[in-house]
Scaffold this motif. Structure first.
Motif, PDB file in Angstrom:
ATOM      1  N   SER A 197       0.846  -1.200   0.000  1.00 48.83           N
ATOM      2  CA  SER A 197       0.000   0.000   0.000  1.00 48.83           C
ATOM      3  C   SER A 197       0.870   1.233   0.000  1.00 48.83           C
ATOM      4  O   SER A 197       2.065   1.186   0.250  1.00 48.83           O
ATOM      5  CB  SER A 197      -0.911  -0.004   1.226  1.00 48.83           C
ATOM      6  N   SER A 198       0.225   2.333  -0.263  1.00 48.63           N
ATOM      7  CA  SER A 198       0.924   3.619  -0.249  1.00 48.63           C
ATOM      8  C   SER A 198       0.444   4.487   0.891  1.00 48.63           C
ATOM      9  O   SER A 198       0.959   5.575   1.077  1.00 48.63           O
ATOM     10  CB  SER A 198       0.685   4.342  -1.586  1.00 48.63           C
ATOM     11  N   GLU A 199      -0.575   4.018   1.641  1.00 48.41           N
ATOM     12  CA  GLU A 199      -1.085   4.790   2.769  1.00 48.41           C
ATOM     13  C   GLU A 199      -0.618   4.155   4.066  1.00 48.41           C
ATOM     14  O   GLU A 199      -0.479   2.935   4.168  1.00 48.41           O
ATOM     15  CB  GLU A 199      -2.616   4.832   2.721  1.00 48.41           C
ATOM     16  N   SER A 200      -0.369   4.985   5.083  1.00 46.71           N
ATOM     17  CA  SER A 200       0.134   4.498   6.368  1.00 46.71           C
ATOM     18  C   SER A 200      -1.014   3.973   7.233  1.00 46.71           C
ATOM     19  O   SER A 200      -2.182   4.227   6.966  1.00 46.71           O
ATOM     20  CB  SER A 200       0.881   5.617   7.100  1.00 46.71           C
ATOM     21  N   GLY A 275      -2.641  -4.484   8.259  1.00 44.65           N
ATOM     22  CA  GLY A 275      -2.111  -3.987   6.999  1.00 44.65           C
ATOM     23  C   GLY A 275      -2.638  -2.611   6.675  1.00 44.65           C
ATOM     24  O   GLY A 275      -3.766  -2.223   7.052  1.00 44.65           O
ATOM     25  N   ALA A 276      -1.828  -1.811   5.991  1.00 41.59           N
ATOM     26  CA  ALA A 276      -2.253  -0.450   5.595  1.00 41.59           C
ATOM     27  C   ALA A 276      -3.331  -0.551   4.528  1.00 41.59           C
ATOM     28  O   ALA A 276      -3.481  -1.556   3.832  1.00 41.59           O
ATOM     29  CB  ALA A 276      -1.065   0.328   5.097  1.00 41.59           C
ATOM     30  N   LYS A 277      -4.065   0.514   4.355  1.00 36.06           N
ATOM     31  CA  LYS A 277      -5.140   0.543   3.344  1.00 36.06           C
ATOM     32  C   LYS A 277      -4.526   0.499   1.949  1.00 36.06           C
ATOM     33  O   LYS A 277      -3.639   1.262   1.597  1.00 36.06           O
ATOM     34  CB  LYS A 277      -5.924   1.844   3.531  1.00 36.06           C
ATOM     35  N   PRO A 278      -4.998  -0.442   1.109  1.00 34.41           N
ATOM     36  CA  PRO A 278      -4.433  -0.555  -0.222  1.00 34.41           C
ATOM     37  C   PRO A 278      -4.702   0.678  -1.055  1.00 34.41           C
ATOM     38  O   PRO A 278      -5.688   1.384  -0.856  1.00 34.41           O
ATOM     39  CB  PRO A 278      -5.135  -1.788  -0.803  1.00 34.41           C
ATOM     40  N   SER A 279      -3.796   0.927  -2.003  1.00 35.49           N
ATOM     41  CA  SER A 279      -4.011   2.073  -2.916  1.00 35.49           C
ATOM     42  C   SER A 279      -5.161   1.751  -3.862  1.00 35.49           C
ATOM     43  O   SER A 279      -5.385   0.602  -4.242  1.00 35.49           O
ATOM     44  CB  SER A 279      -2.724   2.330  -3.740  1.00 35.49           C
TER      45      SER A 279
END
Length: 280
Positions: A197-200, A275-279
């Motif tokens: 992902s790209s979000e924290s 897990g972080a939120k997927p892009s």
């Protein structure tokens, strides 16, 4: 003449207790002398006779009031004398029990008379004398210790056979945060592909009791140790956060500022991967 009369005057008859006390003093002195001749201590006689030390001392010192009923005193004297190599049966018989003969009326000399029976309650109470109570206490203590040992053993086996806490992963976009974490967390293998992902991802942890905890952010251990009760900490990761504790019921965890939930049951080990939120 007065002197002669006083000389032949009958001695007052001793009471039963006085007779028993006098005879016990004689037997006690005899047993004590025999024990000393053998070079044995009272402690050694306790081992041989299984009689408590205080009862052996009371017999040797002639202390009638420190001993149980006369019938039990006879048994103690017999055991003591047998252990010293004396004739325990004869010595025990010489101790008076105090059974009174039944007097017959003049007109019933040729008739058989059955002596009156004492109430059954008297016998039942008389049976539970100190020696019997000691044996009963020992039996109860042995049973209690055996039961407690078995219980502790079963508990230890149960704890050793218990599987470690399940590894689970939270998806911050799902509805899992609306319910306790103990029942609806997805296994690691089911969500391992969602960690790119790209979000924290942010987590907040509140301790309701002192607990050991470990935080791993993006594969790097950020914290590992014991946090005291009332501690509030936050951590952040770009891809994945792993939270592990040995007391899941005392750790409240919130993900991305949502409502905090318990990690699991009190006293249980638990590890959760978020897990972080997927892009898009």
């Amino acid at each position: 003449m007065k002197w002669l009369k006083s000389k032949h005057k009958k001695q007052p008859k001793l009471s039963l207790k006085q007779q028993q006390s006098q005879k016990l003093a004689e037997l006690g002195a005899l047993l004590s002398a025999s024990r000393q001749e053998r070079g044995s201590s009272l402690e050694e006689m306790v081992i041989l006779t299984k009689i408590p030390l205080r009862l052996l001392q009371a017999i040797e010192e002639g202390k009638l009031d420190d001993l149980p009923e006369p019938v039990y005193i006879q048994g103690l004297i017999r055991q003591f004398a047998d252990a010293l190599g004396l004739n325990g049966v004869e010595l025990a018989k010489s101790f008076p029990l105090g059974y009174q003969p039944v007097s017959l009326p003049p007109n019933a000399k040729n008739k058989s008379v059955t002596p009156p029976l004492r109430p059954l309650r008297h016998y039942s109470i008389g049976l539970l004398r100190p020696l019997h109570l000691y044996l009963l206490y020992i039996f109860v203590i042995v049973c209690s210790v055996s039961s407690l040992s078995q219980l502790l053993k079963n508990t230890a086996l149960s704890d050793s056979n218990q599987q470690p806490g399940q590894n689970t992963v939270l998806n911050p976009d799902s509805n899992q945060l609306n319910s306790p974490l103990s029942g609806k967390l997805q296994p690691v293998s089911d969500t391992s592909n969602t960690t790119n992902s790209s979000e924290s991802v942010h987590i907040g942890v509140t301790l309701k009791a002192s607990s050991w905890i470990r935080i791993v952010a993006d594969g790097k251990t950020e914290f590992e140790g014991v946090l005291p009760k009332g501690t509030q900490r936050t951590w952040k990761a770009q891809q994945e956060l792993t939270v592990k504790t040995n007391n899941a019921g005392s750790v409240l965890m919130s993900v991305n500022q949502q409502e905090a939930q318990r990690m699991g049951e009190p006293g249980k080990e638990r590890e959760i991967k978020i897990g972080a939120k997927p892009s898009p």
